[in-house]
Scaffold this motif. Structure first.
Motif: not given
Length: 307
Positions: A218-238
């Motif tokens: 939900v976003c009451p009363g305003r537009l969502v004007s910001h975007t943040i970035y989340i990246m999945w990382s981990g062990e890369l095998r083979f």
């Protein structure tokens, strides 16, 4: 004008710590989420007097905090003006990454964790629903519980998913827990920011569900004007088997300032880009399995945020 937003000290910190203990106790009281729901409702009421930042942090960070391992896993289709910043902490460190993006440090991580538990508990039906984007979310959740794609994950009955959900929410009441896509979706609603969930260029079947833009519930009363970035990382095998494990914050290259000219020159030489844009600050959450335990501290920042 300064408002009661950021620093998790004094009264606010004490309240957050007390609420987390109450949620932990409530989670142990019943097999489902009945007791936890009552505790979450009270926690939501008590937290209503405190505000979270309404825009991402635009500050400076030490170039030495850049996560070189995550940088090597950064996908080719990711924004070119961002660099991953290592987050201190335990578990998957999703909330630490988000806190860095909000206030430039991990001081809000515990509060974000508590607020995410509240969101997941009180909006359980939404996060288990099969409606539109929620259906895509469920597919992502199924895959984020596994390092490899499996057809059986797509046919898990609701009763099984509900059991997994309840266990995940209760586990999130404890520090050092691990997050999955439910937490990323809930965090977007807690912050009222879009979150771009970024996944390395591995396993296209899994990636199509996790590598996507997530909108707040939900976003009451305003537009969502910001975007943040989340990246999945981990062990890369083979070279192709990816095991996600934790998150890192990702900030714009233009936000990096160092008092050491040699350090700054080394950073510039290491980056694959040399320009930045004026787009909003963004975050990356990357999972890194068996990453060397090297503590790199972020700089001290002001504890007050201007509105």
């Amino acid at each position: 004008m300064y408002c009661k937003i950021c620093t998790a000290t004094g009264e606010r910190a004490s309240l957050i710590a007390a609420l987390l203990k109450e949620l932990q106790t409530a989670g142990d009281c019943s097999p489902g989420l009945e007791a936890l729901t009552a505790a979450a409702q009270e926690a939501e009421r008590l937290l209503s007097v405190f505000q979270l930042p309404t825009a991402p942090w635009r500050g400076v960070v030490d170039p030495l905090a850049i996560d070189g391992y995550a940088e090597r896993l950064y996908p080719a289709d990711g924004p070119a003006d961002l660099v991953p910043v290592r987050c201190s902490g335990q578990g998957s460190r999703l909330f630490e990454a988000a806190s860095i993006l909000l206030v430039g440090s991990t001081e809000l991580s515990l509060e974000l964790q508590v607020r995410t538990v509240i969101e997941l508990t009180l909006q359980k039906d939404y996060y288990l629903s099969e409606m539109m984007d929620a259906k895509m979310m469920l597919q992502a959740v199924r895959f984020s519980h596994s390092a490899v794609s499996c057809p059986d994950l797509l046919s898990l009955p609701r009763t099984v998913l509900e059991g997994i959900f309840d266990a995940d929410v209760k586990a999130t009441c404890f520090q050092g827990s691990y997050a999955n896509m439910w937490h990323v979706y809930a965090l977007s609603s807690v912050l009222q920011f879009n979150i771009s969930s970024v996944y390395p260029m591995v396993d296209s079947e899994i990636r199509q569900y996790i590598h996507r833009l997530i909108n707040p519930r939900v976003c009451p009363g305003r537009l969502v004007s910001h975007t943040i970035y989340i990246m999945w990382s981990g062990e890369l095998r083979f070279g192709h088997v990816f095991k996600p494990d934790n998150f890192v914050a990702l900030l714009q290259t233009g936000g990096y300032v160092s008092s050491n000219p040699e350090s700054l020159a080394s950073l510039a030489a290491a980056l694959p880009w040399n320009t930045c844009t004026a787009s909003p600050a963004r975050v990356y959450a990357f999972t890194i399995s068996n990453f060397p335990a090297k503590k790199i501290s972020l700089p001290e920042v002001e504890s007050k945020a201007k509105r």
